[in-house]
Design an enzyme around this catalytic site. Structure first.
Site, PDB file in Angstrom:
ATOM      1  N   CYS A  71      11.578  48.813 102.345  1.00 48.59           N
ATOM      2  CA  CYS A  71      12.227  47.528 102.105  1.00 48.59           C
ATOM      3  C   CYS A  71      12.314  46.763 103.425  1.00 48.59           C
ATOM      4  O   CYS A  71      12.578  47.346 104.478  1.00 48.59           O
ATOM      5  CB  CYS A  71      13.626  47.808 101.551  1.00 48.59           C
ATOM      6  SG  CYS A  71      14.672  46.356 101.443  1.00 48.59           S
ATOM      7  N   CYS A  74      16.853  46.163 105.881  1.00 48.42           N
ATOM      8  CA  CYS A  74      17.515  46.795 107.031  1.00 48.42           C
ATOM      9  C   CYS A  74      16.491  47.391 107.994  1.00 48.42           C
ATOM     10  O   CYS A  74      15.430  47.849 107.568  1.00 48.42           O
ATOM     11  CB  CYS A  74      18.419  47.924 106.559  1.00 48.42           C
ATOM     12  SG  CYS A  74      19.755  47.383 105.503  1.00 48.42           S
ATOM     13  N   GLN A 243      29.478  32.441 105.225  1.00 49.15           N
ATOM     14  CA  GLN A 243      29.266  33.722 105.921  1.00 49.15           C
ATOM     15  C   GLN A 243      29.153  34.854 104.894  1.00 49.15           C
ATOM     16  O   GLN A 243      29.898  34.863 103.914  1.00 49.15           O
ATOM     17  CB  GLN A 243      30.440  34.009 106.869  1.00 49.15           C
ATOM     18  CG  GLN A 243      30.662  32.948 107.937  1.00 49.15           C
ATOM     19  CD  GLN A 243      29.594  32.942 109.015  1.00 49.15           C
ATOM     20  OE1 GLN A 243      28.833  33.895 109.162  1.00 49.15           O
ATOM     21  NE2 GLN A 243      29.518  31.856 109.767  1.00 49.15           N
ATOM     22  N   ASP A 338      27.832  25.783 115.569  1.00 47.25           N
ATOM     23  CA  ASP A 338      27.381  26.978 114.849  1.00 47.25           C
ATOM     24  C   ASP A 338      26.033  26.654 114.198  1.00 47.25           C
ATOM     25  O   ASP A 338      25.938  26.534 112.968  1.00 47.25           O
ATOM     26  CB  ASP A 338      28.436  27.391 113.802  1.00 47.25           C
ATOM     27  CG  ASP A 338      28.111  28.715 113.141  1.00 47.25           C
ATOM     28  OD1 ASP A 338      27.102  29.351 113.525  1.00 47.25           O
ATOM     29  OD2 ASP A 338      28.854  29.120 112.219  1.00 47.25           O
ATOM     30  N   CYS A 366      23.513  32.809 115.945  1.00 45.54           N
ATOM     31  CA  CYS A 366      22.897  33.955 115.258  1.00 45.54           C
ATOM     32  C   CYS A 366      21.549  34.270 115.904  1.00 45.54           C
ATOM     33  O   CYS A 366      20.766  35.029 115.345  1.00 45.54           O
ATOM     34  CB  CYS A 366      22.752  33.675 113.765  1.00 45.54           C
ATOM     35  SG  CYS A 366      21.779  32.205 113.414  1.00 45.54           S
TER      36      CYS A 366
HETATM   37  C1  LIG Z   1      25.151  29.001 110.512  1.00 45.73           C
HETATM   38  S1  LIG Z   1      25.703  27.821 109.336  1.00 45.73           S
HETATM   39  C2  LIG Z   1      27.365  27.562 109.882  1.00 45.73           C
HETATM   40  C3  LIG Z   1      28.308  26.922 108.924  1.00 45.73           C
HETATM   41  C4  LIG Z   1      29.812  27.113 109.197  1.00 45.73           C
HETATM   42  N1  LIG Z   1      30.143  26.980 110.578  1.00 45.73           N
HETATM   43  C5  LIG Z   1      30.279  28.450 108.667  1.00 45.73           C
HETATM   44  O1  LIG Z   1      30.447  29.375 109.467  1.00 45.73           O
HETATM   45  O2  LIG Z   1      30.469  28.582 107.444  1.00 45.73           O
HETATM   46  C6  LIG Z   1      24.827  26.414 109.802  1.00 45.73           C
HETATM   47  C7  LIG Z   1      25.107  25.180 108.983  1.00 45.73           C
HETATM   48  O3  LIG Z   1      24.307  24.115 109.537  1.00 45.73           O
HETATM   49  C8  LIG Z   1      23.783  23.316 108.501  1.00 45.73           C
HETATM   50  N2  LIG Z   1      22.570  22.694 109.081  1.00 45.73           N
HETATM   51  C9  LIG Z   1      21.334  23.228 109.226  1.00 45.73           C
HETATM   52  N3  LIG Z   1      20.523  22.376 109.889  1.00 45.73           N
HETATM   53  C10 LIG Z   1      21.274  21.280 110.174  1.00 45.73           C
HETATM   54  C11 LIG Z   1      21.022  20.059 110.859  1.00 45.73           C
HETATM   55  N4  LIG Z   1      19.823  19.801 111.379  1.00 45.73           N
HETATM   56  N5  LIG Z   1      22.015  19.154 110.984  1.00 45.73           N
HETATM   57  C12 LIG Z   1      23.246  19.416 110.449  1.00 45.73           C
HETATM   58  N6  LIG Z   1      23.543  20.550 109.793  1.00 45.73           N
HETATM   59  C13 LIG Z   1      22.583  21.473 109.657  1.00 45.73           C
HETATM   60  C14 LIG Z   1      23.552  24.271 107.345  1.00 45.73           C
HETATM   61  O4  LIG Z   1      23.590  23.571 106.115  1.00 45.73           O
HETATM   62  C15 LIG Z   1      24.733  25.246 107.516  1.00 45.73           C
HETATM   63  O5  LIG Z   1      25.839  24.827 106.751  1.00 45.73           O
END
Ligand SMILES: C[S@@+](CC[C@H](N)C(=O)[O-])C[C@H]1O[C@@H](n2cnc3c(N)ncnc32)[C@H](O)[C@@H]1O
Length: 408
Positions: A71, A74, A243, A338, A366
């Site tokens: 798979c 993991c 998350q 984030d 991440c």
């Molecule tokens: C890693 S997640 C973090 C969300 C939030 N901080 C959480 O922990 O629930 C990244 C977020 O960025 C948004 N995203 C991705 N690309 C983006 C962009 N170019 N501009 C604005 N938002 C974006 C995604 O939809 C997602 O909700």
């Protein structure tokens, strides 16, 4: 061919040196001697698959999952959990040094309280015959009966989901969103627009969304669920990011919020999703704002502040690349970022260097490579004060970290 593993590198593979090449071998540990089959070969690198471990590292453990190494999910299950986290810490510090040009020890490590059964949402694939996950480096599907990192209730539903897929060959993916107290939510992705009766599924699921690619074509029941983290209960729609590790949800919020300076007046939550950090941040400053590209996540965030009677938060549905004017308009002293794996766009980093009001950046990442790249660019005006490793993805090589940077 016999190789000796030196260390585990970013991406989770073991590195070994042959005469003129570097050979990457997954599912290995440092100091192991492994018999490998060469799978791919380029001029200076090759990739081997371990067929036998001749000398084992003492931290090697028996993988729990019977599909391990077939798979594609993991890739750290052969490593004792404490050692998995230690390896991630070493990779994080090495990446910061190599790409970020910064020597900094990790200040805090937060392992997952349970390294198994932590995922509250899972995407299963179906290829017309097999139901499960993509095989390693392939689009073929490994047929599974259980998944050790998925919540136990998701595991209990696998027979139902499998039947559903097998009775509807047009199904391509089934995404399941587990909720601790309510019925789960189900997203069905079809190959083509064929009829599918979903009404009878409402006994098992609180809501069912049917999609062709990214487009929703049908909905029965609810299109959202709720997840609690600390004092707040967050609405999360079927199309919004959230998350996945239920044991680390409160921890990641606490670790971010505790880094907001006491005298903060205005905080921006950039890539805010449904407002996971924005809601608690609203209690720490006069004003908060969130920027997020996803329409459904922004709607959730707006709903979430409303039901919690939060009056000092505003959200913008916009891509961050085009949001410099919004950020500058607020004169924030603290920004939480984030971003997805690609990191912070370069044009925004350039602007942050000119933003006079900005004192602190709390960067949740991440991907240590893009974060190190961004921290290096920011180091013109910001100093890296703190590094935290929070293990959101046990049994996999994925590294989540929080960096705190202060204006110098
Ligand atoms: C890693 S997640 C973090 C969300 C939030 N901080 C959480 O922990 O629930 C990244 C977020 O960025 C948004 N995203 C991705 N690309 C983006 C962009 N170019 N501009 C604005 N938002 C974006 C995604 O939809 C997602 O909700």
């Amino acid at each position: 061919m016999k190789v000796s593993i030196e260390k585990v590198v970013f991406g989770g593979k073991g590195l070994s040196r042959l005469k003129e090449k570097v050979c990457f071998v997954p599912f290995t540990l440092p100091e192991e001697v492994v018999e490998v089959e060469i799978k791919e070969e380029k001029k200076s690198i090759c990739e081997g698959f371990p067929v036998d471990v001749l000398e084992k590292n003492p931290y090697r453990v028996e993988p729990k999952c019977k599909y391990y190494m077939q798979c594609g999910g993991c890739d750290f299950q052969h490593i004792n959990y404490e050692k998995q986290v230690e390896i991630k810490k070493e990779i994080l510090e090495e990446t910061l040094q190599r790409i970020g040009k910064i020597n900094k020890d990790t200040d805090k490590v937060i392992p997952s309280a349970n390294p198994f059964n932590y995922r509250n949402r899972v995407q299963f694939k179906f290829d017309g015959k097999n139901f499960g996950f993509y095989k390693l480096k392939s689009n073929e599907v490994v047929d599974i009966e259980s998944c050790d990192i998925a919540d136990k209730n998701i595991n209990n539903l696998i027979p139902t989901l499998k039947n559903l897929a097998k009775n509807n060959p047009q199904v391509e993916e089934l995404h399941i969103f587990h909720h601790p107290d309510n019925k789960p939510m189900l997203k069905i992705v079809l190959k083509e627009n064929l009829f599918m009766n979903i009404e009878n599924l409402l006994d098992t699921f609180a809501g069912i969304g049917v999609y062709i690619g990214n487009k929703r074509v049908k909905l029965e029941g609810k299109s959202f669920t709720f997840y609690r983290a600390g004092k707040f209960n967050y609405r999360v729609s079927i199309d919004s990011f959230f998350q996945v590790n239920k044991y680390q949800l409160e921890n990641i919020v606490d670790e971010v919020i505790s880094e907001i300076p006491k005298d903060s007046q205005c905080i921006g939550d950039i890539y805010c999703g449904v407002g996971l950090f924005t809601l608690p941040a609203s209690k720490k400053a006069k004003k908060v704002f969130g920027i997020e590209a996803s329409k459904s996540a922004v709607k959730d965030a707006q709903y979430n502040v409303k039901v919690h009677n939060i009056g000092n938060a505003k959200f913008y549905q916009k891509v961050v690349e085009k949001s410099a004017d919004i950020i500058f308009g607020y004169n924030p002293d603290t920004l939480i970022f984030d971003p997805p794996r690609t990191g912070i766009p370069k044009n925004i980093i350039q602007k942050l260097l000119q933003l006079k009001s900005l004192k602190r950046i709390i960067y949740v990442s991440c991907n240590p490579s893009t974060a190190s790249r961004d921290i290096n660019l920011l180091s013109e005006k910001f100093e890296l004060k703190k590094v935290k490793l929070i293990d959101m993805f046990p049994q996999t090589h994925h590294i989540e970290s929080i960096f705190v940077l202060d204006k110098v």
